[in-house]
Design a protein around this motif. Structure first.
Motif, mmCIF file in Angstrom:
data_model
loop_
_atom_site.group_PDB
_atom_site.id
_atom_site.type_symbol
_atom_site.label_atom_id
_atom_site.label_comp_id
_atom_site.label_asym_id
_atom_site.label_seq_id
_atom_site.Cartn_x
_atom_site.Cartn_y
_atom_site.Cartn_z
ATOM 1 N N ALA A 295 0.835 -1.200 0.000
ATOM 2 C CA ALA A 295 0.000 0.000 0.000
ATOM 3 C C ALA A 295 0.869 1.248 0.000
ATOM 4 N N LEU A 296 0.436 2.261 -0.777
ATOM 5 C CA LEU A 296 1.188 3.507 -0.912
ATOM 6 C C LEU A 296 0.426 4.716 -0.389
ATOM 7 N N GLY A 297 -0.776 4.514 0.130
ATOM 8 C CA GLY A 297 -1.586 5.614 0.615
ATOM 9 C C GLY A 297 -2.497 6.172 -0.458
ATOM 10 N N ASN A 298 -3.620 6.772 -0.045
ATOM 11 C CA ASN A 298 -4.607 7.344 -0.981
ATOM 12 C C ASN A 298 -5.100 6.302 -1.981
ATOM 13 N N SER A 299 -5.225 5.075 -1.535
ATOM 14 C CA SER A 299 -5.707 3.932 -2.322
ATOM 15 C C SER A 299 -4.706 3.439 -3.359
ATOM 16 N N VAL B 112 13.088 -8.453 -11.395
ATOM 17 C CA VAL B 112 12.031 -8.117 -10.436
ATOM 18 C C VAL B 112 11.109 -7.111 -11.101
ATOM 19 N N ALA B 113 9.836 -7.461 -11.215
ATOM 20 C CA ALA B 113 8.864 -6.588 -11.867
ATOM 21 C C ALA B 113 8.070 -5.817 -10.824
ATOM 22 N N VAL B 114 7.992 -4.491 -11.015
ATOM 23 C CA VAL B 114 7.261 -3.619 -10.097
ATOM 24 C C VAL B 114 6.190 -2.888 -10.899
ATOM 25 N N ASP B 115 4.955 -2.951 -10.423
ATOM 26 C CA ASP B 115 3.843 -2.301 -11.107
ATOM 27 C C ASP B 115 3.172 -1.335 -10.138
ATOM 28 N N VAL B 116 3.070 -0.052 -10.522
ATOM 29 C CA VAL B 116 2.486 0.987 -9.662
ATOM 30 C C VAL B 116 1.095 1.330 -10.178
ATOM 31 N N ASN B 117 0.130 1.384 -9.258
ATOM 32 C CA ASN B 117 -1.263 1.628 -9.630
ATOM 33 C C ASN B 117 -1.875 2.723 -8.766
ATOM 34 N N THR B 118 -2.717 3.550 -9.382
ATOM 35 C CA THR B 118 -3.411 4.605 -8.637
ATOM 36 C C THR B 118 -4.738 4.133 -8.078
ATOM 37 N N LYS C 98 1.666 11.450 -7.597
ATOM 38 C CA LYS C 98 1.739 11.181 -6.160
ATOM 39 C C LYS C 98 2.014 9.705 -5.897
ATOM 40 N N ALA C 99 1.353 8.829 -6.646
ATOM 41 C CA ALA C 99 1.576 7.387 -6.467
ATOM 42 C C ALA C 99 2.995 7.000 -6.863
ATOM 43 N N ASN C 100 3.495 7.583 -7.940
ATOM 44 C CA ASN C 100 4.831 7.242 -8.415
ATOM 45 C C ASN C 100 5.916 7.726 -7.456
ATOM 46 N N ILE C 101 5.737 8.912 -6.901
ATOM 47 C CA ILE C 101 6.710 9.408 -5.916
ATOM 48 C C ILE C 101 6.680 8.548 -4.662
ATOM 49 N N ALA C 102 5.492 8.167 -4.222
ATOM 50 C CA ALA C 102 5.366 7.296 -3.040
ATOM 51 C C ALA C 102 6.037 5.952 -3.303
ATOM 52 N N ALA C 103 5.866 5.419 -4.518
ATOM 53 C CA ALA C 103 6.494 4.140 -4.862
ATOM 54 C C ALA C 103 8.012 4.277 -4.898
ATOM 55 N N ALA C 104 8.516 5.374 -5.469
ATOM 56 C CA ALA C 104 9.961 5.593 -5.544
ATOM 57 C C ALA C 104 10.578 5.672 -4.151
ATOM 58 N N ARG C 105 9.852 6.259 -3.203
ATOM 59 C CA ARG C 105 10.377 6.380 -1.841
ATOM 60 C C ARG C 105 10.302 5.057 -1.078
ATOM 61 N N ILE D 124 10.231 11.918 -10.641
ATOM 62 C CA ILE D 124 10.200 10.535 -10.145
ATOM 63 C C ILE D 124 11.621 10.008 -9.972
ATOM 64 N N GLU D 125 12.465 10.265 -10.972
ATOM 65 C CA GLU D 125 13.842 9.766 -10.911
ATOM 66 C C GLU D 125 14.616 10.423 -9.768
ATOM 67 N N GLN D 126 14.336 11.687 -9.520
ATOM 68 C CA GLN D 126 14.992 12.378 -8.410
ATOM 69 C C GLN D 126 14.620 11.732 -7.076
ATOM 70 N N SER D 127 13.345 11.410 -6.894
ATOM 71 C CA SER D 127 12.892 10.758 -5.662
ATOM 72 C C SER D 127 13.502 9.373 -5.522
ATOM 73 N N LEU D 128 13.546 8.631 -6.638
ATOM 74 C CA LEU D 128 14.097 7.278 -6.603
ATOM 75 C C LEU D 128 15.593 7.308 -6.317
#
Length: 349
Positions: free
Chosen positions: A238-242, A254-260, A271-278, A308-312
């Motif tokens: 979970a990344l917050g805000n659903s 390793v496959a990572v899939d980010v969903n809003t 917002k979801a992508n930044i949360a995932a990067a962190r 996103i890349e900066q956060s990651l």
């Protein structure tokens, strides 16, 4: 539980260690089972150089118990030579264990570095008086040893007394001298075993020291560690805000899939992508995943990629494990290479 809590659990002949920060699982270390002979990072061996496969840019080395390692630094070494190597990372399935000749003798306060002379103090220690005092301790402790041995004093020295630091340096110095002398012997041998989970916790969770150390039967249950481990068995995070991401390991990557999920506001994807990067680096560490990481971030404009890349990049840097962002694919996936510094949790459990 608020604060920094280190917990140790023992069972089935092995140790597990968990670091909780304000009630959230921050790090998890799990020993292999006693009958598992797979070489582990940190172990030091006397090995025999075997052969150099064409196109491999390295050589295979023979280790004890029929194990084999892969060494990149082979310049000036003839097949059949006895050399000292240290396991540098875990092996991919079906491949030889990566080893290196750049051996480190690492403890809580000191790291002795054969072949890299000099006395160095962690950059995080900035106070001039502290650096001067530590320099005096280091000089005295390393006096009379081979000029080829170097020393690094770690940031944890700030929370230790002079005698404690000097004793730690002396222990690593004497171990280094004894192990280096073993290179002249014949045959393969395990010279220094890989540190256990409990020892790694003592060594690396020391800056700052935990507020609580729970080393007793039932420590994991008392601090809700088992529930956190159970959550790691699911690919969903979970990344917050659903929003959420899925982390799934395949043989190749390793496959990572980010969903809003149900959030359709204009800024939902970013917002979801930044949360995932962190969150991703910690999740990879807890799950023991490394190698090639392919991230399918939630769809968004290309201009958001820099944010996103900066956060990651920042979260990977804070993580400490050797990692780098390779770039973005034509399909919009972000590729990351991360060192395999531990076994996958799914294997160990």
């Amino acid at each position: 539980m608020i604060g920094r809590v280190a917990t140790i659990e023992r069972g089935e002949g092995r140790e597990m260690a968990a670091l909780m920060l304000d009630g959230e699982l921050h790090d998890l270390l799990v020993d292999a089972k006693p009958d598992d002979l797979t070489p582990r990072p940190g172990a030091i061996y006397r090995a025999v150089l075997d052969r150099t496969p064409k196109g491999m840019h390295g050589a295979l080395v023979k280790l004890p118990d029929g194990q084999s390692g892969f060494l990149k630094e082979t310049k000036g070494i003839a097949p059949g030579a006895h050399i000292l190597v240290q396991v540098s990372s875990t092996a991919e399935p079906g491949k030889a264990t990566p080893v290196t000749r750049r051996i480190l003798f690492k403890s809580r306060y000191a790291i002795v570095t054969p072949g890299k002379p000099g006395l160095n103090i962690a950059r995080s220690i900035t106070e001039p008086d502290a650096r001067s005092q530590l320099g005096d301790i280091a000089s005295a402790a390393m006096q009379g040893v081979d000029d080829g041995l170097g020393l690094i004093l770690r940031s944890a020295c700030l929370e230790a007394g002079p005698d404690e630091i000097a004793a730690d340096i002396a222990e690593m110095r004497d171990l280094a001298v004894a192990v280096l002398a073993e290179e002249k012997a014949k045959g393969t041998a395990l010279l220094v075993d890989a540190p256990s989970a409990g020892h790694l916790a003592w060594r690396d969770w020391s800056s700052p020291d935990p507020d609580i150390v729970a080393d007793h039967e039932g420590a994991f249950a008392a601090h809700n560690v088992w529930e956190a481990i159970e959550a790691l068995k699911s690919p969903r995070v979970a990344l917050g805000n659903s929003a959420w991401m899925s982390i799934e390991a395949t043989r190749a990557l390793v496959a990572v899939d980010v969903n809003t999920a149900g959030d359709f506001t204009p800024a939902a994807a970013l917002k979801a992508n930044i949360a995932a990067a962190r969150a991703l680096p910690r999740q990879l560490r807890l799950r023991g995943l490394g190698g090639q990481i392919v991230i399918d971030f939630a769809p968004g404009p290309k201009r958001d990629r820099a944010i996103i890349e900066q956060s990651l990049t920042a979260s990977l840097r804070n993580e400490g494990t050797e990692s780098h962002i390779a770039g973005w694919t034509p399909l919009g996936h972000c590729e990351v290479q991360r060192k395999r510094d531990r076994r996958p949790l799914a294997e160990l459990l």
